[in-house]
Design a protein around this motif. Structure first.
Motif, PDB file in Angstrom:
ATOM      1  N   SER A   1       0.831  -1.201   0.000  1.00  0.00           N
ATOM      2  CA  SER A   1       0.000   0.000   0.000  1.00  0.00           C
ATOM      3  C   SER A   1       0.868   1.255   0.000  1.00  0.00           C
ATOM      4  CB  SER A   1      -0.902   0.027   1.248  1.00  0.00           C
ATOM      5  OG  SER A   1      -1.786  -1.070   1.265  1.00  0.00           O
ATOM      6  N   TYR A   2       0.404   2.291  -0.656  1.00  0.00           N
ATOM      7  CA  TYR A   2       1.141   3.551  -0.652  1.00  0.00           C
ATOM      8  C   TYR A   2       0.159   4.713  -0.762  1.00  0.00           C
ATOM      9  CZ  TYR A   2       0.601   3.019  -5.749  1.00  0.00           C
ATOM     10  OH  TYR A   2       0.100   2.826  -7.012  1.00  0.00           O
ATOM     11  N   ASP A   3       0.576   5.850  -0.241  1.00  0.00           N
ATOM     12  CA  ASP A   3      -0.267   7.047  -0.297  1.00  0.00           C
ATOM     13  C   ASP A   3      -0.119   7.772  -1.630  1.00  0.00           C
ATOM     14  OD1 ASP A   3      -1.339   6.785   2.313  1.00  0.00           O
ATOM     15  OD2 ASP A   3       0.509   7.576   3.166  1.00  0.00           O
ATOM     16  N   TYR A   4       1.100   7.803  -2.155  1.00  0.00           N
ATOM     17  CA  TYR A   4       1.388   8.474  -3.427  1.00  0.00           C
ATOM     18  C   TYR A   4       2.370   7.615  -4.226  1.00  0.00           C
ATOM     19  CZ  TYR A   4      -0.300  12.451  -0.681  1.00  0.00           C
ATOM     20  OH  TYR A   4      -1.044  13.274   0.117  1.00  0.00           O
ATOM     21  N   PRO A   5       2.273   7.637  -5.565  1.00  0.00           N
ATOM     22  CA  PRO A   5       3.271   6.913  -6.351  1.00  0.00           C
ATOM     23  C   PRO A   5       4.684   7.414  -6.082  1.00  0.00           C
ATOM     24  CG  PRO A   5       1.381   7.512  -7.717  1.00  0.00           C
ATOM     25  CD  PRO A   5       1.219   8.234  -6.428  1.00  0.00           C
ATOM     26  N   ILE A   6       4.842   8.707  -5.872  1.00  0.00           N
ATOM     27  CA  ILE A   6       6.115   9.341  -5.536  1.00  0.00           C
ATOM     28  C   ILE A   6       5.834  10.393  -4.476  1.00  0.00           C
ATOM     29  CG2 ILE A   6       7.992  10.799  -6.402  1.00  0.00           C
ATOM     30  CD1 ILE A   6       7.655   9.497  -9.130  1.00  0.00           C
ATOM     31  N   PRO A   7       6.628  10.508  -3.424  1.00  0.00           N
ATOM     32  CA  PRO A   7       7.861   9.773  -3.128  1.00  0.00           C
ATOM     33  C   PRO A   7       7.573   8.423  -2.490  1.00  0.00           C
ATOM     34  CG  PRO A   7       7.436  11.318  -1.365  1.00  0.00           C
ATOM     35  CD  PRO A   7       6.341  11.524  -2.386  1.00  0.00           C
ATOM     36  N   HIS A   8       8.626   7.679  -2.227  1.00  0.00           N
ATOM     37  CA  HIS A   8       8.458   6.356  -1.634  1.00  0.00           C
ATOM     38  C   HIS A   8       7.914   6.492  -0.201  1.00  0.00           C
ATOM     39  CE1 HIS A   8      12.353   7.713  -0.230  1.00  0.00           C
ATOM     40  NE2 HIS A   8      12.508   6.662   0.560  1.00  0.00           N
ATOM     41  N   ASN A   9       7.223   5.444   0.225  1.00  0.00           N
ATOM     42  CA  ASN A   9       6.532   5.480   1.523  1.00  0.00           C
ATOM     43  C   ASN A   9       7.466   5.747   2.693  1.00  0.00           C
ATOM     44  OD1 ASN A   9       3.905   5.116   0.755  1.00  0.00           O
ATOM     45  ND2 ASN A   9       3.842   2.930   1.154  1.00  0.00           N
ATOM     46  N   ALA A  10       8.661   5.151   2.661  1.00  0.00           N
ATOM     47  CA  ALA A  10       9.553   5.268   3.815  1.00  0.00           C
ATOM     48  C   ALA A  10       9.840   6.734   4.140  1.00  0.00           C
ATOM     49  CB  ALA A  10      10.856   4.509   3.545  1.00  0.00           C
ATOM     50  N   GLY A  11      10.022   7.563   3.101  1.00  0.00           N
ATOM     51  CA  GLY A  11      10.261   8.975   3.332  1.00  0.00           C
ATOM     52  C   GLY A  11       9.069   9.670   3.959  1.00  0.00           C
ATOM     53  N   ARG A  12       7.852   9.290   3.518  1.00  0.00           N
ATOM     54  CA  ARG A  12       6.637   9.873   4.102  1.00  0.00           C
ATOM     55  C   ARG A  12       6.464   9.432   5.556  1.00  0.00           C
ATOM     56  NH1 ARG A  12       4.322  13.962   1.434  1.00  0.00           N
ATOM     57  NH2 ARG A  12       2.430  13.452   2.605  1.00  0.00           N
ATOM     58  N   ILE A  13       6.857   8.194   5.842  1.00  0.00           N
ATOM     59  CA  ILE A  13       6.750   7.694   7.216  1.00  0.00           C
ATOM     60  C   ILE A  13       7.705   8.455   8.130  1.00  0.00           C
ATOM     61  CG2 ILE A  13       7.111   5.668   8.702  1.00  0.00           C
ATOM     62  CD1 ILE A  13       6.323   3.984   6.152  1.00  0.00           C
ATOM     63  N   LYS A  14       8.919   8.702   7.651  1.00  0.00           N
ATOM     64  CA  LYS A  14       9.871   9.488   8.440  1.00  0.00           C
ATOM     65  C   LYS A  14       9.319  10.881   8.725  1.00  0.00           C
ATOM     66  CE  LYS A  14      14.271   9.656   8.148  1.00  0.00           C
ATOM     67  NZ  LYS A  14      15.658   9.826   7.630  1.00  0.00           N
ATOM     68  N   LYS A  15       8.681  11.489   7.726  1.00  0.00           N
ATOM     69  CA  LYS A  15       8.088  12.809   7.944  1.00  0.00           C
ATOM     70  C   LYS A  15       6.986  12.739   8.991  1.00  0.00           C
ATOM     71  CE  LYS A  15       5.773  16.659   5.675  1.00  0.00           C
ATOM     72  NZ  LYS A  15       5.211  17.211   4.409  1.00  0.00           N
ATOM     73  N   ALA A  16       6.176  11.680   8.938  1.00  0.00           N
ATOM     74  CA  ALA A  16       5.103  11.524   9.924  1.00  0.00           C
ATOM     75  C   ALA A  16       5.643  11.309  11.335  1.00  0.00           C
ATOM     76  CB  ALA A  16       4.200  10.354   9.523  1.00  0.00           C
ATOM     77  N   LEU A  17       6.867  10.768  11.444  1.00  0.00           N
ATOM     78  CA  LEU A  17       7.499  10.601  12.756  1.00  0.00           C
ATOM     79  C   LEU A  17       7.982  11.929  13.338  1.00  0.00           C
ATOM     80  CD1 LEU A  17       9.755   7.427  12.378  1.00  0.00           C
ATOM     81  CD2 LEU A  17       7.771   7.665  13.872  1.00  0.00           C
TER      82      LEU A  17
END
Length: 326
Positions: free
Chosen positions: A82-98
């Protein structure tokens, strides 16, 4: 090399959705979903929840449980489909959410239901380089938004969940043994979402709504999986030196009630050995295997001396297995 599970935590989004509720929505007989899929309840995320937010919640729980912060991590791997957006990759978005400013590397691993196993194998390889001490793996799936309410076989089967594990090199813990993965491209088109990629972006006005939903050819997928499973496990027995029945615990991907029952019967696994979570979570794609591991770790006071088999299948068709020897 030994690796310690410093912590493992789960996050179940939204509220529990009971099968009776879905049966009523779809106008099918009461008890049909549990009989055919084996699912009593599953969790579906609220409309405002995202994959990144779910993953970050599970990861923060794991960090807190381990007495760590994000700044203590050397790497983070997102393992899921599952992903929120095709770009950027999920891991980067997760780090931002942290809400961390730490600059440790992060990346995604997507092999659908086997994503966690592949990410775990990759983490073990990084540990062998002896340059990293602490790695987080997080799997989060928000499958409920890709389910067709007119398809009871998938609508009643899949659930949403997130699981995060913090791994460290240590003198105590488990030794990873015999990672083994195969793929048979004959199954590449048996489970898929037709629209949303580069082939069909869904931008034309007459794009059918159902093309955005997950679909699978269940009969052909099960037939191919069963055909591949016996030679796969014969080879895995050679690599690991153990039959499935020789393990203390076996944590399979939760394909369905039928899949779990056939697997347990064919390989002589009793109820104590087989970690079965399908009834209380549904099939949570990449999060299914770590959900089973999470529940097992929290239920067992001590895993010393235990041998655990992680095994599963994934769309593609792929099979994978990995042994954890504590």
């Amino acid at each position: 090399m030994k690796i310690q599970i410093q912590s493992i935590e789960k996050y179940l989004p939204g509220t529990a959705v009971h099968s009776e509720e879905l049966e009523s929505r779809m106008g099918i007989a009461k008890g049909w979903i549990e009989k055919n899929a084996g699912v009593q309840i599953r969790y579906w995320a609220n409309a405002d929840e995202t994959v990144a937010a779910m993953a970050a919640t599970a990861l923060q729980k794991a960090l807190t449980s381990a007495g760590l912060t994000a700044e203590n991590l050397d790497m983070m791997i997102y393992a899921g489909a599952s992903y929120d957006y095709p770009i950027p990759h999920n891991a980067g978005r997760i780090k931002k959410a942290l809400e961390t400013t730490a600059k440790f590397p992060c990346f995604d691993v997507d092999s659908t239901c086997l994503s966690f196993l592949n990410a775990l194998d990759i983490a073990h390889l990084y540990f062998q380089r002896d340059t990293l001490r602490t790695i987080a793996i997080v799997s989060a799936e928000l499958s409920s938004r890709a389910l067709n309410p007119n398809d009871p076989k998938t609508y009643g089967l899949l659930g949403d969940a997130a699981v995060a594990v913090i791994l460290t090199q240590n003198k105590e813990g488990y030794e990873p043994l015999a990672p083994y993965f195969i793929n048979n491209p004959e199954g590449a088109d048996l489970a898929w979402i037709p629209t949303g990629g580069s082939v069909s972006r869904g931008m034309v006005h007459d794009t059918p709504e159902e093309s955005f939903y997950f679909r699978m050819d269940g009969k052909r997928l099960i037939s191919l999986t069963l055909r591949e499973l016996e030679p796969f496990l014969d080879r895995y027995e050679q690599l690991s030196g153990m039959t499935p029945a020789a393990y203390d615990f076996v944590i399979p991907h939760q394909t369905s009630r039928f899949g779990n029952e056939i697997f347990a019967k064919q390989y002589c696994l009793n109820e104590r050995q087989l970690v079965n979570t399908i009834s209380r979570y549904g099939n949570c794609i990449s999060a299914s295997i770590p959900l089973g591991l999470c529940d097992l770790v929290h239920q067992q006071n001590d895993l010393s001396g235990k041998k655990i088999l992680l095994i599963g299948s994934a769309a593609g068709l792929s099979l994978g297995a990995l042994t954890l020897k504590f």
